[in-house]
Scaffold this active site. Structure first.
Site, PDB file in Angstrom:
ATOM      1  N   GLU A 328       0.710  -9.804-100.379  1.00  0.00           N
ATOM      2  CA  GLU A 328       1.787 -11.036-100.069  1.00  0.00           C
ATOM      3  C   GLU A 328       0.744 -11.560 -99.341  1.00  0.00           C
ATOM      4  OE1 GLU A 328       5.499  -9.550-100.036  1.00  0.00           O
ATOM      5  OE2 GLU A 328       5.851 -10.246-101.556  1.00  0.00           O
ATOM      6  N   CYS A 425      14.137 -11.694-101.843  1.00  0.00           N
ATOM      7  CA  CYS A 425      14.165 -12.478-101.788  1.00  0.00           C
ATOM      8  C   CYS A 425      14.155 -13.588-101.288  1.00  0.00           C
ATOM      9  CB  CYS A 425      13.087 -11.567-100.276  1.00  0.00           C
ATOM     10  SG  CYS A 425      11.784 -11.782-101.016  1.00  0.00           S
TER      11      CYS A 425
HETATM   12  O1  FUB Z   1       9.785  -7.266 -97.118  1.00  0.00           O
HETATM   13  C1  FUB Z   1      11.239  -7.278 -97.274  1.00  0.00           C
HETATM   14  C2  FUB Z   1      10.557  -9.296 -98.082  1.00  0.00           C
HETATM   15  O2  FUB Z   1       9.816  -8.997 -99.057  1.00  0.00           O
HETATM   16  C3  FUB Z   1       9.384 -10.284 -97.284  1.00  0.00           C
HETATM   17  O3  FUB Z   1      10.010 -11.125 -97.011  1.00  0.00           O
HETATM   18  C4  FUB Z   1       8.931 -10.009 -99.216  1.00  0.00           C
HETATM   19  O4  FUB Z   1       7.920 -10.871 -98.633  1.00  0.00           O
HETATM   20  C5  FUB Z   1       9.426  -9.065-100.110  1.00  0.00           C
HETATM   21  O5  FUB Z   1       8.452  -7.975 -99.993  1.00  0.00           O
HETATM   22 ZN    ZN Z   2      10.761 -14.140-100.924  1.00  0.00          ZN
END
Ligand code: FUB
Ligand code: ZN
Length: 661
Positions: A328, A425
């Site tokens: 990510e 999230c």
């Molecule tokens: O790690 C918490 C949240 O979940 C992050 O902001 C997202 O990228 C996902 O990994």
């Molecule tokens: Zn997210």
């Protein structure tokens, strides 16, 4: 390195203050129905998901090994974001059902709180006794941050202090655990979030300790020796053998494994956006907040450097950031692959947060332009028109074949929006941004009101001792006309700063029917209209929206020889439903006629674009895979729809960057 001391250095002050979400009413137009769907569909659906997946019941702290629905270490953050969204929504439209649910959840949170203020579902039942031992990975401070943001929002929405008090106790506990003082942990979270939340808590309570704690977390980040290593040693582990360090070391993060967490360097020394995209966005949002509150220009300078890197080298045309699936994260300059684009919805939401904070310093439209571009494209693509399904990743091209026969299908990458994710999230993040959108439209400063976004809305402001009602009537982004009414309670002098978007040429403006020449008076993207205003004064703004062909920087290798279509702030795409298969074959020649039409029956009412295009005659291939290049092209017309609306019909191909010139 200098440490921030709140209010010691007043060299920098932010000039603008956003008009708060609860003072802005969005009515009809493009966003009114979206807020309504958010309230009536998205919020209840997300609550049900939190309930059905065990997230809410986990707060009862009854889970034990062997039970289903083992709490995940950041489940608390999903619930927090849902409460925050519900709070904004409640203030705009009271809803007993939702308020009751929020109060029930707050009661569970209160019961889950320890004597010393600590709250965390995971460390209460899954790894009891291990709290604050792995701040690097385990998101405790991240969850705390989201809970704080939710508590602030709920207090502001309802005036009820209970949740805020709970979270102040938790923040006080965190303050007692982290810091430079003897006996405290000299650490910071692997995932930024607490930093910006503490600034909100400071603003609402006036307690400086929260601001100082936020400053501490930002200042401490990236210092050597690395806290993450000290913490591993304290756990009895060899930091070199930590699975995360090992896997990240093998990756191509030139800046080292801690770059994933933006901890490779102190924040003021970071010049490129590295690592996990959401974390960069939340960190920069907090840095901008701290610069605003403390006057520390070095933080704002660092934000500006990172802003340049992100928006001029590492951002998709949709405002998507972080191209890489799995980790990510950001990769390298001009690396914006289309089909595999990750572009997490949360990362675009984070970019909106950051842009909004940056624009409050000088009222610089370069930030507003990106904020709008991201909002209308990479953010709202994250939710279906029906409001109950979501994209986690936002691709810029899609082919069903990439997913159909794939053995391991990552639900985040699928070309169909999903009802929920294991890591969910994005859905509640979308809900909280949509519900609080009012906050992004206007700002105030001394004798001045800014209009940033063209959204049909009304707000009542206090300027000096006088009240003024400001309203906008518009079908933007479909229509280029915006009617602004200014109604002070009595005649008053005021500068109205109206944004002239960077994408717009030839804006026209009339005040009470009289044309005003604007072209020489646009300062940093805003036209400053200083005059005496009386009740009912009207501004008519026209922002011509021809369809534009956009090309990417030649170093963006995936898009060389390609064009994208934009009209106003909207990026367009082609879908298989309208244009058949093999979209990548379509070529938009120079001089192609591009026309825009409003279709009220399509995808909730959208402007579509028709374009002349060329394709090759497939029958010339007969049964060959390759042949000499000599196929003449035939003419067709293609129909493009706004990117955000893709994948609301049948699953099929989609493309943003078309071959063309
Ligand atoms: O790690 C918490 C949240 O979940 C992050 O902001 C997202 O990228 C996902 O990994
Ligand atoms: Zn997210």
């Amino acid at each position: 390195m200098r440490e921030i001391k709140p209010n010691l250095d007043n060299t920098l002050r932010k000039k603008l203050t956003p008009v708060a979400w609860k003072n802005v009413k969005i009515v009809d137009g493009f966003w009114g129905p979206r807020q309504e769907i958010n309230r009536t569909v998205t919020l209840p659906a997300e609550y049900d998901q939190c309930k059905n997946t065990g997230r809410i019941d986990a707060l009862k702290l009854k889970w034990k090994p062997g039970d289903p629905n083992k709490p995940h270490h950041y489940w608390d953050s999903d619930i927090a974001k849902w409460i925050e969204a519900a709070a904004y929504s409640l203030a705009l439209k009271p809803d007993n059902e939702i308020e009751k649910k929020v109060d029930e959840v707050i009661e569970l949170i209160e019961k889950a709180q320890y004597e010393d203020g600590y709250i965390n579902t995971y460390f209460s039942v899954v790894e009891p006794g291990k709290r604050w031992t792995n701040v690097y990975v385990m998101h405790e401070l991240y969850c705390a941050g989201h809970l704080i943001e939710a508590a602030v929002a709920y207090y502001e929405a309802t005036g009820k202090r209970r949740f805020l008090n709970i979270m102040c106790r938790y923040a006080d506990h965190i303050d007692s655990v982290f810091g430079r003082e003897e006996g405290k942990k000299r650490g910071y979270c692997g995932h930024q979030e607490i930093e910006l939340a503490l600034v909100k808590l400071y603003r609402v309570t006036g307690e400086e300790k929260y601001l100082k704690l936020s400053c501490y977390f930002i200042d401490e980040r990236g210092k050597t020796p690395h806290f993450f290593e000290a913490e591993a040693i304290a756990r009895g582990e060899d930091p070199e053998k930590s699975p995360i360090k090992e896997s990240l070391n093998r990756s191509y993060l030139a800046a080292g494994p801690y770059a994933y967490f933006q901890a490779h360097l102190p924040v003021r020394e970071q010049t490129t956006a590295e690592g996990h995209a959401v974390r960069v966005m939340y960190m920069c949002s907090a840095m901008a907040d701290l610069a605003a509150e403390t006057g520390d220009k070095s933080l704002l300078d660092a934000c500006e450097t990172l802003w340049e890197n992100v928006t001029k080298r590492r951002m998709y045309i949709t405002g998507g950031v972080g191209p890489l699936e799995g980790s990510e994260r950001f990769t390298f300059d001009y690396d914006c692959p289309n089909e595999s684009a990750y572009n997490e919805t949360c990362a675009s939401i984070g970019l909106v947060f950051w842009a909004h904070r940056m624009l409050q310093f000088e009222g610089d439209g370069k930030y507003t332009d990106i904020m709008e571009q991201t909002l209308y494209n990479g953010v709202i693509s994250g939710v279906s028109l029906s409001g109950d399904s979501f994209f986690y990743a936002n691709h810029l091209a899609s082919h069903p074949g990439l997913y159909e026969n794939k053995i391991s299908r990552n639900p985040r990458m699928l070309p169909e929006r999903q009802k929920w994710f294991e890591c969910s999230c994005c859905p509640p993040n979308l809900a909280r941004l949509t519900a609080s959108l009012g906050e992004y439209i206007y700002s105030k400063s001394e004798g001045e009101v800014y209009i940033h976004l063209f959204i049909q809305s009304e707000t009542e402001l206090e300027l000096g001792n006088k009240r003024v009602i400001l309203s906008q009537k518009t079908e933007y982004p479909w229509d280029e006309k915006i009617e602004i009414t200014v109604s002070p309670e009595e005649e008053m002098e005021l500068t109205l700063s109206v944004r002239i978007p960077g994408w717009c040429n030839g804006a026209q403006l009339r005040v009470n029917g009289e044309a005003v020449a604007i072209e020489h008076y646009v300062d940093k993207g805003y036209f400053k209209l200083k005059r005496l205003w009386s009740k009912g004064d009207k501004i008519e703004l026209v922002l011509p929206m021809p369809v534009e062909k956009i090309e990417a920087h030649p170093s963006m290798r995936n898009n060389c020889g390609r064009i994208a279509l934009m009209r106003g702030p909207l990026v367009y795409c082609l879908e298989e439903t309208d244009n058949g298969k093999d979209l990548n074959e379509i070529f938009i020649p120079a001089g192609s006629t591009l026309s825009a039409h409003f279709d009220k029956d399509m995808l909730g009412g959208i402007v579509t674009i028709c374009a002349d295009a060329l394709i090759r005659d497939k029958s010339r291939w007969e049964n060959q895979l390759y042949k000499r290049a000599e196929t003449p092209k035939e003419k067709i017309t293609v129909k493009a729809i706004p990117y955000y609306a893709w994948s609301n019909r049948k699953v099929g191909e989609m493309i943003v960057w078309m071959q063309g010139e």
